[in-house]
Scaffold this active site. Structure first.
Site, PDB file in Angstrom:
ATOM      1  N   ASP A   1      36.690  41.028  46.708  1.00 40.65           N
ATOM      2  CA  ASP A   1      37.438  41.234  47.950  1.00 40.65           C
ATOM      3  C   ASP A   1      38.095  42.605  47.876  1.00 40.65           C
ATOM      4  O   ASP A   1      37.902  43.338  46.902  1.00 40.65           O
ATOM      5  CB  ASP A   1      38.489  40.125  48.132  1.00 40.65           C
ATOM      6  CG  ASP A   1      39.616  40.205  47.102  1.00 40.65           C
ATOM      7  OD1 ASP A   1      39.562  41.065  46.201  1.00 40.65           O
ATOM      8  OD2 ASP A   1      40.548  39.397  47.204  1.00 40.65           O
TER       9      ASP A   1
ATOM     10  N   ASP B   1      42.026  44.232  48.270  1.00 36.10           N
ATOM     11  CA  ASP B   1      43.431  43.831  48.349  1.00 36.10           C
ATOM     12  C   ASP B   1      44.307  45.013  48.753  1.00 36.10           C
ATOM     13  O   ASP B   1      44.144  46.114  48.237  1.00 36.10           O
ATOM     14  CB  ASP B   1      43.897  43.328  46.971  1.00 36.10           C
ATOM     15  CG  ASP B   1      42.989  42.272  46.391  1.00 36.10           C
ATOM     16  OD1 ASP B   1      43.047  41.132  46.857  1.00 36.10           O
ATOM     17  OD2 ASP B   1      42.195  42.603  45.474  1.00 36.10           O
TER      18      ASP B   1
ATOM     19  N   ASP C   1      42.446  40.786  51.433  1.00 32.30           N
ATOM     20  CA  ASP C   1      43.795  40.216  51.286  1.00 32.30           C
ATOM     21  C   ASP C   1      44.815  41.271  51.669  1.00 32.30           C
ATOM     22  O   ASP C   1      44.796  42.387  51.136  1.00 32.30           O
ATOM     23  CB  ASP C   1      44.058  39.795  49.829  1.00 32.30           C
ATOM     24  CG  ASP C   1      43.377  38.497  49.463  1.00 32.30           C
ATOM     25  OD1 ASP C   1      43.039  37.725  50.383  1.00 32.30           O
ATOM     26  OD2 ASP C   1      43.180  38.259  48.264  1.00 32.30           O
TER      27      ASP C   1
HETATM   28  P1  GTP Z   1      38.154  40.989  42.252  1.00 31.73           P
HETATM   29  O1  GTP Z   1      38.773  40.821  43.599  1.00 31.73           O
HETATM   30  O2  GTP Z   1      37.333  39.804  41.867  1.00 31.73           O
HETATM   31  O3  GTP Z   1      37.420  42.258  42.115  1.00 31.73           O
HETATM   32  O4  GTP Z   1      39.322  41.058  41.167  1.00 31.73           O
HETATM   33  P2  GTP Z   1      40.875  41.218  41.418  1.00 31.73           P
HETATM   34  O5  GTP Z   1      41.488  41.545  40.112  1.00 31.73           O
HETATM   35  O6  GTP Z   1      41.135  42.150  42.549  1.00 31.73           O
HETATM   36  O7  GTP Z   1      41.311  39.736  41.772  1.00 31.73           O
HETATM   37  P3  GTP Z   1      42.062  39.146  43.040  1.00 31.73           P
HETATM   38  O8  GTP Z   1      41.695  39.822  44.293  1.00 31.73           O
HETATM   39  O9  GTP Z   1      41.812  37.672  42.993  1.00 31.73           O
HETATM   40  O10 GTP Z   1      43.587  39.347  42.729  1.00 31.73           O
HETATM   41  C1  GTP Z   1      44.181  40.621  42.663  1.00 31.73           C
HETATM   42  C2  GTP Z   1      45.517  40.514  42.026  1.00 31.73           C
HETATM   43  O11 GTP Z   1      46.410  39.826  42.883  1.00 31.73           O
HETATM   44  C3  GTP Z   1      45.499  39.736  40.711  1.00 31.73           C
HETATM   45  O12 GTP Z   1      46.352  40.363  39.807  1.00 31.73           O
HETATM   46  C4  GTP Z   1      46.077  38.401  41.056  1.00 31.73           C
HETATM   47  O13 GTP Z   1      46.802  37.873  39.972  1.00 31.73           O
HETATM   48  C5  GTP Z   1      46.996  38.755  42.194  1.00 31.73           C
HETATM   49  N1  GTP Z   1      47.135  37.628  43.110  1.00 31.73           N
HETATM   50  C6  GTP Z   1      46.195  36.973  43.802  1.00 31.73           C
HETATM   51  N2  GTP Z   1      46.748  35.992  44.531  1.00 31.73           N
HETATM   52  C7  GTP Z   1      48.065  36.044  44.294  1.00 31.73           C
HETATM   53  C8  GTP Z   1      49.186  35.321  44.743  1.00 31.73           C
HETATM   54  O14 GTP Z   1      49.103  34.388  45.521  1.00 31.73           O
HETATM   55  N3  GTP Z   1      50.399  35.749  44.282  1.00 31.73           N
HETATM   56  C9  GTP Z   1      50.543  36.790  43.416  1.00 31.73           C
HETATM   57  N4  GTP Z   1      51.745  37.162  43.009  1.00 31.73           N
HETATM   58  N5  GTP Z   1      49.515  37.465  42.978  1.00 31.73           N
HETATM   59  C10 GTP Z   1      48.296  37.105  43.391  1.00 31.73           C
HETATM   60 MN    MN Z   2      40.559  41.643  44.518  1.00 36.19          MN
HETATM   61 MN    MN Z   3      42.423  39.132  46.350  1.00 35.76          MN
END
Ligand code: GTP
Ligand code: MN
Ligand code: MN
Length: 389
Positions: free
Chosen positions: A204, A206, A313
């Site tokens: 995704d 973020d 996100d």
């Molecule tokens: P990919 O998206 O798979 O490439 O990896 P990513 O590391 O970007 O994972 P992800 O998008 O799932 O999450 C990004 C960061 O946001 C990670 O450090 C998660 O721990 C954090 N994160 C995701 N959801 C939440 C949440 O609801 N609350 C908090 N505080 N952090 C979150």
């Molecule tokens: Mn991500």
């Molecule tokens: Mn995410």
């Protein structure tokens, strides 16, 4: 007996937040195996076991060279008996029977496919698996009750399975920036998650959004999503309000992973021409002609359509919490988990994406930058590109 010439292993710190973990490392042949066992433990609701395998894998990611023998592992922290057995077998035989049979197992494969659907967690996937369902198609065929999120997840399954590239993330960044500035000039937008850590692909994209004037960010998310909707750029969105109150959610809840920012889980509609030729505005006509021929009928056929679905996100944070939110949303997940464990176990503090609370002094420690938070925690600053624990 102390080893000679084994200083990296001896110096390996035991918390991932004390170490530098680059994206590219030398031991994927071991870490991928251990992470399959970690994933499988998660599917079986065994969090302790899952974290143990993830910590073991993470230590190997921080090593400056490839592991060649069990000797190389002396003095390394976080390697339990089980992980060591798996590593030994891979070093000796080229693969581990446990890992391979897990990889091949129906439960592992089905859980992977079902939890791969946006909106489907381990619990739901496990119930479906035990009911005999095997794929997203089975959900539709058997008329399962799906919530709105899961419906979108099934509808865009093929697109959402495909990794998002950095080039696509950059185009999405431009879209988000445009939307945010249209509804709140002066707002600041930051790319978070894996892409901030230097990943070339992600599941995704973020973003963290704030405004230097505290209070201006309130109620911002609906304005952003409405603007995007009007432009026809949103395929799905679900916004949750900010529910953080320092008095109620402070110390007691601060160690929880879930945060309470205003946030939006969404699916963007991304024009393919834009993604493949970001800098060239004259590219769209050309892209259509070089694109693959349409084979199927009118249904959404990812390869044939001119757009793809991308998970995005969005998180809005008040300026005073921005540093904590930045640290909390950069990841990796294990790095975050280890930061909170370090804070609690070693410093008697609780860290969340909102704040850092010091239980000994009974006060919140303020910070404007990530560097200040690491300093409060007594940790050496680790830049995002080395948080790939
Ligand atoms: P990919 O998206 O798979 O490439 O990896 P990513 O590391 O970007 O994972 P992800 O998008 O799932 O999450 C990004 C960061 O946001 C990670 O450090 C998660 O721990 C954090 N994160 C995701 N959801 C939440 C949440 O609801 N609350 C908090 N505080 N952090 C979150
Ligand atoms: Mn991500
Ligand atoms: Mn995410």
């Amino acid at each position: 007996p102390k080893p000679n010439g084994d200083s990296t292993a001896m110096l390996m710190k035991s918390y991932a937040c004390q170490r530098r973990t680059p994206l590219k490392h030398h031991n994927s042949f071991l870490t991928e195996a251990l992470e399959i066992l970690a994933q499988n433990a998660e599917y079986n609701d065994n969090e302790g076991r899952s974290v143990a395998f993830r910590r073991a894998a993470s230590v190997l990611k921080a090593l400056p060279r490839r592991v060649r023998s069990m000797q190389d592992l002396r003095w390394l922290p976080c390697l339990g008996d089980h992980s060591q057995r798996v590593i030994k077998e891979i070093l000796e035989d080229g693969s581990s029977r446990e890992v391979e049979s897990t990889r091949q197992s129906e439960q592992y494969q089905v859980m992977k496919a079902l939890t791969g659907i946006f909106g489907v967690g381990v619990r739901t996937a496990d119930r479906w698996f035990r009911e005999g369902l095997r794929s997203p198609d089975d959900l539709i065929r058997t008329g399962q009750q799906l919530n709105r999120e899961q419906q979108a997840g099934v509808q865009y399954y093929d697109d959402l399975q495909k990794p998002v590239t950095k080039a696509e993330a950059d185009v999405i960044s431009d879209m988000v920036e445009k939307a945010v500035h249209a509804v709140l000039p002066g707002a600041e937008i930051q790319l978070m998650g894996g892409f901030r850590r230097g990943k070339e692909v992600g599941h995704d994209v973020d973003f963290l959004i704030t405004h230097p004037e505290e209070g201006k960010e309130e109620g911002l998310m609906p304005k952003i999503t409405n603007w995007l909707k009007e432009q026809g750029l949103l395929l799905y969105q679900k916004t949750t309000r900010n529910s953080y109150l320092e008095k109620m959610d402070g110390p007691a809840r601060a160690s929880s992973n879930m945060d309470r920012f205003e946030r939006c889980f969404s699916i963007f509609k991304l024009q393919k021409s834009a993604a493949s030729c970001k800098s060239s505005s004259a590219a769209s006509a050309e892209d259509v002609s070089t694109g693959r021929e349409s084979e199927g009928p009118a249904e959404h056929h990812p390869e044939a359509s001119g757009w793809r679905a991308v998970r995005v996100d969005l998180v809005v944070s008040p300026y005073s919490q921005f540093a904590f939110a930045t640290l909390g949303w950069t990841g990796s997940k294990l790095f975050e988990r280890e930061l909170r464990r370090w804070a609690g176990q070693e410093k008697h503090m609780s860290l969340s994406s909102h704040a850092l609370y010091d239980s000994k002094q009974n006060l919140y420690l303020r910070a404007k930058t990530e560097e200040e938070i690491f300093a409060h925690l007594g940790l050496e600053f680790i830049p995002p590109s080395e948080r790939n624990a």
